[in-house]
Design an enzyme around this catalytic site. Structure first.
Site, mmCIF file in Angstrom:
data_model
loop_
_atom_site.group_PDB
_atom_site.id
_atom_site.type_symbol
_atom_site.label_atom_id
_atom_site.label_comp_id
_atom_site.label_asym_id
_atom_site.label_seq_id
_atom_site.Cartn_x
_atom_site.Cartn_y
_atom_site.Cartn_z
ATOM 1 N N GLN A 137 0.835 -1.193 0.000
ATOM 2 C CA GLN A 137 0.000 0.000 0.000
ATOM 3 C C GLN A 137 0.877 1.254 0.000
ATOM 4 O O GLN A 137 1.728 1.433 0.866
ATOM 5 C CB GLN A 137 -0.940 0.020 1.204
ATOM 6 C CG GLN A 137 -1.981 1.133 1.103
ATOM 7 C CD GLN A 137 -2.881 1.226 2.316
ATOM 8 O OE1 GLN A 137 -2.402 1.530 3.402
ATOM 9 N NE2 GLN A 137 -4.168 0.997 2.132
ATOM 10 N N TYR B 240 -6.022 10.743 4.403
ATOM 11 C CA TYR B 240 -4.631 11.046 4.064
ATOM 12 C C TYR B 240 -4.548 11.885 2.784
ATOM 13 O O TYR B 240 -5.573 12.295 2.229
ATOM 14 C CB TYR B 240 -3.819 9.759 3.992
ATOM 15 C CG TYR B 240 -3.773 9.047 5.326
ATOM 16 C CD1 TYR B 240 -3.329 9.706 6.468
ATOM 17 C CD2 TYR B 240 -4.215 7.737 5.456
ATOM 18 C CE1 TYR B 240 -3.318 9.074 7.716
ATOM 19 C CE2 TYR B 240 -4.207 7.093 6.687
ATOM 20 C CZ TYR B 240 -3.758 7.773 7.814
ATOM 21 O OH TYR B 240 -3.752 7.151 9.031
ATOM 22 N N ARG C 2 -9.700 -7.217 11.652
ATOM 23 C CA ARG C 2 -9.414 -7.722 12.986
ATOM 24 C C ARG C 2 -9.535 -9.234 13.106
ATOM 25 O O ARG C 2 -8.875 -9.842 13.936
ATOM 26 C CB ARG C 2 -10.347 -7.048 13.992
ATOM 27 C CG ARG C 2 -11.803 -7.449 13.867
ATOM 28 C CD ARG C 2 -12.590 -6.820 15.011
ATOM 29 N NE ARG C 2 -13.953 -7.316 15.018
ATOM 30 C CZ ARG C 2 -14.977 -6.672 14.489
ATOM 31 N NH1 ARG C 2 -14.765 -5.531 13.869
ATOM 32 N NH2 ARG C 2 -16.192 -7.163 14.556
#
Length: 369
Positions: free
Chosen positions: A102, A174, A318
């Site tokens: 990424q 971001y 998760r």
């Protein structure tokens, strides 16, 4: 072995083939050295979660020195990162799992203390709405073009390190998202204002990475793009603008679009888009032009079967922190054996340090105690 859609192999438009439709979602680890070089702990963290999933997407790797968002962040901004990245790609590619790096720039979502005294940069000098935010410096136009070049250079390093692809991190507030957002982008030049102008940076960036891969990759190499569908700030990105973004990106030579959400069936805040989940609206907008990856609170095979109805791939967060063998158990119809909780004593075994343990405790306390 399951016969469900998520168990089927798939060949992306680039030619990269995956053995099933499960991906490990990118999650912040904070395990790298101060200079962005990967550590043995981080290699082990990815290694034990490989083998079963079709692909693993790494945590964000910053492409520019002034794009570093936190300590312990993986780097791809310098050739010194290539040897460690090559180890990372190899650690993931066990048993045919594909390794996706990424690529990211933090923009205003960092701090001068992280940048060793340097002021954060962003499209405009507008602070993020968070307690510790600093006012960033607005990027000069030549700097905008340089960041695009940095992303292209990061892509080349990912190719040289042996990765199977890159994911462009256009989500989670971001820098890439900051250009598209009317909150963080208040520019009055060609980079700001209308939704078309706010899309310009993404347009040039994605095209630049596509051309770089065509020029540099000798083997099939995929390109994905991750996005967040809505912002809570006012002004901020609204879901109708995201559907515009999806329509634009679905026409490009991308391998997938990947939505970042806490819950796969989450509904938009806009009244005009509440009859279905945002995932369903996006899937309809893309209309088969590019594969779509859904994510968010997929806990077991029941959730997986539901989420895959309006997507082509499922990204897992998760559940793969708690149980590195979650994919294998679901594919073999062994849901009852899925590990549901993680104790302090099990942290070392699962390499749950720093960022990922905080992620589990703060965001997933309902499941992992």
């Amino acid at each position: 072995m399951s016969s469900e859609k998520y168990a089927q192999s798939f060949t992306f438009p680039s030619g990269v083939k995956v053995k099933n439709r499960f991906m490990m979602a990118p999650m912040t680890t904070k395990m790298s050295f101060y200079d962005g070089v990967i550590t043995s702990d981080e290699l082990r963290y990815y290694y034990i979660r490989s083998k079963e999933a079709g692909a693993i997407i790494t945590a964000a790797a910053n492409v520019s020195d002034n794009g570093k968002g936190w300590e312990g962040e993986l780097g791809v901004s310098n050739d010194l990162h290539i040897p460690g990245l090559a180890q990372l790609a190899s650690a993931i590619q066990i048993n045919g799992t594909k390794a996706i790096l990424q690529l990211y720039h933090g923009g205003r979502m960092t701090h001068s203390s992280i940048l060793r005294g340097e002021r954060p940069v962003a499209p405009s000098a507008v602070k993020a709405e968070r307690p510790t935010a600093e006012e960033p410096r607005a990027l000069e136009e030549e700097e905008i073009y340089q960041i695009i070049e940095d992303f292209k250079a990061g892509t080349i390093r990912a190719i040289q390190a042996g990765f199977d692809g890159v994911e462009i991190h256009g989500a989670n507030t971001y820098l890439i998202q900051q250009f598209f957002s009317p909150h963080s982008n208040r520019r009055d030049d060609i980079w700001g204002g209308s939704v078309e102008n706010r899309y310009r940076f993404i347009d040039l960036l994605v095209d630049g990475i596509i051309e770089t891969v065509k020029e540099e990759a000798e083997e099939p190499f995929l390109i994905g793009y991750r996005f967040s569908p809505e912002e809570y700030e006012t002004p901020g990105i609204r879901f109708n603008e995201t559907l515009y973004l999806m329509d634009q990106l679905a026409s490009k030579e991308l391998d997938y679009l990947h939505m970042s959400l806490g819950k796969y069936n989450q509904v938009s805040r806009l009244e005009d888009y509440q009859e279905k989940s945002m995932q369903e609206y996006v899937y309809e907008t893309i209309d088969g032009r590019v594969p779509f990856v859904s994510v968010g609170d997929i806990r077991d095979s029941k959730d997986a079967k539901e989420a895959i109805k309006s997507s082509d791939f499922l990204a897992l967060g998760r559940v793969m922190l708690a149980d590195p063998h979650w994919v294998g158990k679901v594919l073999n119809n062994k849901d009852k054996w899925i590990r549901q909780t993680v104790s302090e004593e099990e942290r070392e075994e699962l390499v749950l340090t720093n960022g990922v343990w905080g992620f589990m405790k703060n965001m997933m306390s309902d499941r992992l105690k």
